[in-house]
Design a protein around this motif. Structure first.
Motif, PDB file in Angstrom:
ATOM      1  N   GLN A   1       2.153   1.717  -3.537  1.00 55.61           N
ATOM      2  CA  GLN A   1       1.026   2.102  -4.393  1.00 55.61           C
ATOM      3  C   GLN A   1       0.615   3.551  -4.160  1.00 55.61           C
ATOM      4  N   THR A   2       0.652   3.984  -2.895  1.00 55.29           N
ATOM      5  CA  THR A   2       0.336   5.384  -2.583  1.00 55.29           C
ATOM      6  C   THR A   2       1.351   6.321  -3.213  1.00 55.29           C
TER       7      THR A   2
ATOM      8  N   TYR B   1       2.953   5.776  -5.929  1.00 54.54           N
ATOM      9  CA  TYR B   1       2.644   5.828  -7.365  1.00 54.54           C
ATOM     10  C   TYR B   1       1.442   6.724  -7.637  1.00 54.54           C
ATOM     11  N   GLU B   2       0.412   6.594  -6.813  1.00 49.82           N
ATOM     12  CA  GLU B   2      -0.791   7.420  -6.980  1.00 49.82           C
ATOM     13  C   GLU B   2      -0.432   8.905  -6.903  1.00 49.82           C
ATOM     14  N   GLU B   3       0.433   9.262  -5.955  1.00 48.31           N
ATOM     15  CA  GLU B   3       0.840  10.666  -5.806  1.00 48.31           C
ATOM     16  C   GLU B   3       1.615  11.142  -7.034  1.00 48.31           C
TER      17      GLU B   3
ATOM     18  N   TYR C   1       1.436   9.878 -10.025  1.00 46.01           N
ATOM     19  CA  TYR C   1       0.482   9.867 -11.143  1.00 46.01           C
ATOM     20  C   TYR C   1      -0.351  11.154 -11.137  1.00 46.01           C
ATOM     21  N   ASN C   2      -0.884  11.511  -9.968  1.00 46.06           N
ATOM     22  CA  ASN C   2      -1.716  12.726  -9.862  1.00 46.06           C
ATOM     23  C   ASN C   2      -0.890  13.989 -10.093  1.00 46.06           C
TER      24      ASN C   2
ATOM     25  N   ARG D   1       0.826  -1.216   0.000  1.00 45.85           N
ATOM     26  CA  ARG D   1       0.000   0.000   0.000  1.00 45.85           C
ATOM     27  C   ARG D   1       0.854   1.255   0.000  1.00 45.85           C
TER      28      ARG D   1
ATOM     29  N   ASN E   1      -1.345  -2.607 -15.821  1.00 47.81           N
ATOM     30  CA  ASN E   1      -1.776  -1.739 -14.723  1.00 47.81           C
ATOM     31  C   ASN E   1      -0.703  -1.694 -13.644  1.00 47.81           C
TER      32      ASN E   1
ATOM     33  N   ILE F   1      -0.741  -0.492 -10.603  1.00 48.03           N
ATOM     34  CA  ILE F   1      -1.208  -0.857  -9.261  1.00 48.03           C
ATOM     35  C   ILE F   1      -1.120  -2.367  -9.069  1.00 48.03           C
TER      36      ILE F   1
ATOM     37  N   LYS G   1      -2.812   3.271 -14.971  1.00 43.93           N
ATOM     38  CA  LYS G   1      -3.695   2.442 -14.147  1.00 43.93           C
ATOM     39  C   LYS G   1      -4.679   1.696 -15.048  1.00 43.93           C
TER      40      LYS G   1
END
Length: 221
Positions: free
Chosen positions: A121-122, A124-126, A128-129, A118, A173, A175, A154
């Motif tokens: 993944q977090t 990566y999300e940051e 990505y955004n 997690r 993907n 994630i 994603k």
């Protein structure tokens, strides 16, 4: 008396053989941990401001235990050759510390796997955004993720296509890839940690048996 001395000599050589194996295992553990940290899939994250410390924590403990194993292996050989109860007692204590460290690493790798996944993944999300908000700001971090995990985006890769690896065929993907790769890495770390912990049990048994045999031989004399 001759049989007793023969048994003592046999235990001593068994402990010497164990220490040689233990020293080699320590070298392998250090190489394994350093390769995972700097030469494996996660090497590119060492230069990032945000790095998956949950993943690295187990590696640091593993490398430290490997270095201690090499030192203890040499220490144990000296104790066995000199038939010193004091040195063998200290050797047993060091093995106990290594056993605790390796069990901790193994348990962390299996139980803390979800937390580590997690966390990455977090990250990566940051990234990505950030890239979607500012095409330049998150560019380098996102390229590192895509290159490291050989994935792109994603649900779709259209929005981040410029950061995708050129050699990547089809869509993967990130994630899902992060979960799969981190899970495999941590399982390997856990298996190595538990395996070394099992090996140390034999060393503790040999050292205590030899220590008791030395004491009994001196009492007989």
């Amino acid at each position: 008396m001759g049989r007793f001395r023969g048994g003592l000599r046999c235990i001593k050589y068994l402990l010497l053989g164990f220490n040689l194996l233990f020293w080699l295992a320590g070298s392998a553990v250090i190489g394994f941990g350093l390769w995972f940290r700097f030469g494996g899939t996660m090497k590119d994250f060492s230069s990032e401001d945000k790095s998956p410390e949950y993943f690295y924590m187990g590696l640091y403990v593993l490398v430290g235990a490997g270095a201690l194993m090499m030192a203890v292996g040499f220490f144990g050989c000296c104790g066995a050759m000199r038939e010193s109860q004091c040195v063998l007692g200290s050797f047993f204590t060091c093995l106990l510390v290594i056993f605790a460290a390796e069990v901790t690493t193994g348990v962390f790798a299996f139980i803390g796997k979800g937390v580590a996944i997690r966390h990455v993944q977090t990250m990566y999300e940051e990234a990505y955004n950030d890239y979607l908000k500012d095409r330049e700001k998150g560019n380098g971090t996102l390229i590192t993720f895509h290159s490291t995990f050989q994935c792109c985006g994603k649900e779709s890769s259209e929005q981040v296509q410029p950061t995708c690896p050129k050699e990547l065929l089809g869509h993967k993907n990130c994630i899902d890839e992060i979960e799969a790769i981190i899970s495999i890495k941590l399982q390997l770390i856990g298996i190595v940690g538990i395996g070394i912990a099992g090996l140390t049990i034999f060393g503790m048994i040999f050292s205590m048996v030899l220590c008791c045999a030395i004491r009994n031989s001196r009492d007989v004399i």
